[in-house]
Design a protein around this motif. Structure first.
Motif: not given
Length: 650
Positions: A498-506, A602-614
């Motif tokens: 919820q919070e992440a979606t709201l942050r991305l949409s705003d 820990a194993s960490i995966g890193l994705a950038h936006y908007p390059d990898n996905a928006s």
């Protein structure tokens, strides 16, 4: 112009047509099948052109050239068809396999070109008594009889067999073109078989003529039916990526397959589930599962962890003996829905009890004649609680019209906010139905919320006013609790989404950021060895390290188990990498719990936006895949470093 010249001209034009079709597909390279089908048409072009050369040949060398082109077609076409039909059914042929398949065809072409030196492919004489060249020799050579012909027909047979057996993986929109293509391929195949068995004249190779006659059909299939533009449906991929758990049972109710969501639900791999009875796998929920299997009616079950699952079963329609009475069990997590419905039921029961004991405001209204043919709905009864709620003596409430009473109940609402309430009330009156609305009285700290339930009682209307101020506060509190992970204090899956979606949409259109997907590599081993208490403490410490390593504006969540996610907005790729590296170092530090010093990097995966996905879903997918690559790489390293445990999305 004699007959042979006319036929040779037709063959030359047909060869050009096949070459055009092949080149059209080869250079377009738009879909999976365009290259192999284009290759087939180019090979057919050489074959047909060889037939024309045979007809026009006046010397032995020219005739040998045509015969060699003929064997280019018969040798290479089966392999090309094999590769093409495998792609049609969703299977790529590896390069080394293709090379091995081409060994015998290449040898056959070489032997055909040099046949006059050894007669391995065919034996003399080269002409008949009239001096005409024999397109089909009286006697075939040993290589043709025992190697070339059996190998070619075997490869073609395997290609057609795979196409027919696995045609279900072809998308339905392309399946008609597939059937037509297979049918058209059988025509030249039967003509070639008849030619090899000795049917037809010995001085005329009629197979190229058959191929020339089929050119309009193949042109129609390629240009209008677009048989080269197909895409196999990856049903296995769809099955494995379904969010809902799916379990496949055979006729004896044994598990014969399940997707990754089911493995996660049951906390076991598919291989382990195949060796266990159904009762052991589902635990306390097995009774509900067997009831669903027996009755076929959907049902909710409660897991050992307290989750609510909606279970339904579907029969498998198959001619296979193993699957004839098989079934598919599908599960859907409805815990949130069940919790919400339970709260509503509890609230309704509480409200009904309050109404029965007259602790809520009750107003009864009846239609009254105002004169002049006008009627209005007016109060004829109000209890003491109604007087308290509406801040008016009950004697003054009686004879008030319905709109006035609603205005008193919504004194904290503006005219614009109260207008929809009045419209809903009037619509309910017109349809003789009930209405249930929430009204606000007062503003600020003195604000109070009332729930107004109006129901028709005969010709009258009964309105019940319930003070839901506390309920509103509790709802806000429950929403906060429902979005947090009770163990670590960070957001749970729903709260994070919820919070992440709201942050991305705003976010602004040019916003940048990153998403981290963290998995504690050895958590399960530690949890199994030292117990859940130690495991819970380790997760809590890991969450604190996350909060300390990241910024206060970053959104941190725990989807479940030993996984964490973090949305890091407004950072460049460089800063995101620095934050991820700092986090990896922090999580790699020892955990001191109950006198034990534990290592849990820990194993960490890193994705950038908007390059990898928006979108959040895309970022989670890309970061999750990157994390699994880092996790796979870390298994092969004893000395883990930042470059081992950290992986960026492609």
């Amino acid at each position: 112009m004699n007959q042979q010249t006319i036929l040779a001209t037709i063959l030359i034009l047909s060869a050009a047509g096949y070459f055009w079709l092949g080149a059209r597909l080869l250079f377009s390279r738009r879909e999976i099948g365009s290259v192999p089908i284009g290759t087939i048409f180019c090979i057919v072009s050489v074959w047909v052109l060889g037939g024309a050369i045979e007809m026009l040949a006046t010397t032995h060398n020219a005739f040998l050239l045509g015969r060699t082109a003929h064997f280019v077609g018969t040798a290479l076409l089966p392999v090309a068809a094999f590769v093409c039909f495998r792609e049609y059914t969703g299977v790529r042929t590896a390069t080394h396999v293709s090379v091995l398949l081409l060994i015998i065809p290449v040898v056959s072409i070489a032997l055909a070109a040099t046949n006059s030196s050894h007669a391995f492919m065919w034996r003399g004489p080269a002409t008949d008594a009239a001096g005409a060249f024999l397109t089909r020799p009286d006697t075939w050579g040993p290589w043709f009889l025992w190697v070339h012909a059996p190998y070619s027909y075997l490869i073609v047979g395997l290609a057609l067999l795979r196409l027919l057996v696995h045609s279900s993986v072809v998308a339905p929109v392309h399946r008609r073109g597939l059937i037509l293509l297979a049918a058209c391929c059988t025509v030249p195949l039967l003509a070639t078989l008849a030619y090899d068995l000795g049917y037809g004249p010995h001085t005329l190779s009629f197979v190229p003529l058959v191929l020339a006659a089929m050119l309009p059909v193949f042109t129609w299939l390629t240009v209008w039916q677009q048989v080269g533009e197909f895409a196999p449906l990856a049903y296995e991929t769809v099955f494995q990526n379904m969010q809902d758990p799916v379990v496949v049972l055979d006729d004896e109710q044994r598990i014969i397959g399940m997707n990754r969501s089911a493995e996660k639900l049951l906390n076991m791999s598919e291989g382990d589930a195949l060796r266990m009875p159904l009762e052991s796998i589902f635990g306390t929920g097995s009774t509900s599962v067997f009831e669903v299997l027996e009755s076929g009616a959907p049902k909710n079950m409660v897991t050992e962890t307290g989750r609510y699952l909606h279970v339904q079963v579907s029969p498998i329609r198959s001619t296979s003996r193993l699957l004839r009475d098989g079934k598919v069990l599908m599960f859907r997590d409805v815990s949130d829905v069940e919790l919400a419905q339970s709260e509503v039921r509890k609230s309704e029961m509480l409200l009904r009890t309050l109404v029965d004991h007259s602790v809520n405001g009750i107003v009864r209204m009846s239609w009254a004649d105002d004169g002049g043919g006008k009627r209005s709905l007016r109060c004829i009864f109000a209890n003491a609680a109604a007087g308290r709620f509406l801040d008016m003596d009950i004697t003054r409430l009686v004879h008030r019209d319905a709109q006035s009473i609603i205005r008193l109940a919504s004194s904290g609402m503006t005219d614009e906010e109260a207008r929809p309430v009045l419209e809903r009330f009037e619509l309910a009156l017109a349809n003789n139905t009930g209405v249930d609305v929430e009204l606000r009285q007062g503003t600020g700290t003195t604000a109070r919320w009332l729930r107004m339930i109006c129901e028709p009682v005969g010709d009258d209307i009964a309105a019940t006013f319930i003070d839901i101020t506390d309920t509103k506060a509790k709802q806000r509190q429950m929403e906060s609790i429902a979005s947090s992970d009770p163990l670590t204090g960070v957001l749970n899956r729903r709260g994070f989404e919820q919070e992440a979606t709201l942050r991305l949409s705003d976010s602004a259109d040019d916003a940048i950021g990153a998403l981290l997907f963290i998995d504690l590599n050895d958590f399960k081993l530690i949890n199994d060895r030292y117990g859940h208490g130690v495991g819970d403490q380790l997760l809590t410490i890991a969450a604190r390290r996350l909060q300390k390593s990241l910024r206060s504006c970053d959104i941190i969540g725990r989807p479940g188990g030993d996984e964490f996610v973090a949305l890091v907005p407004d950072v460049s790729k460089y800063m995101a990498g620095k934050l991820a590296a700092r986090l990896a170092t922090s999580l790699e530090a020892p955990y001191i719990i109950g006198g034990e010093t534990l290592q849990c990097p820990a194993s960490i995966g890193l994705a950038h936006y908007p390059d990898n996905a928006s979108t959040l879903t895309g970022l989670l997918r890309e970061a999750d895949q990157a994390m699994y690559r880092a996790k796979a790489r870390s298994r092969d390293h004893d000395d883990l470093g930042i470059t081992t445990v950290l992986e960026k999305a492609l």
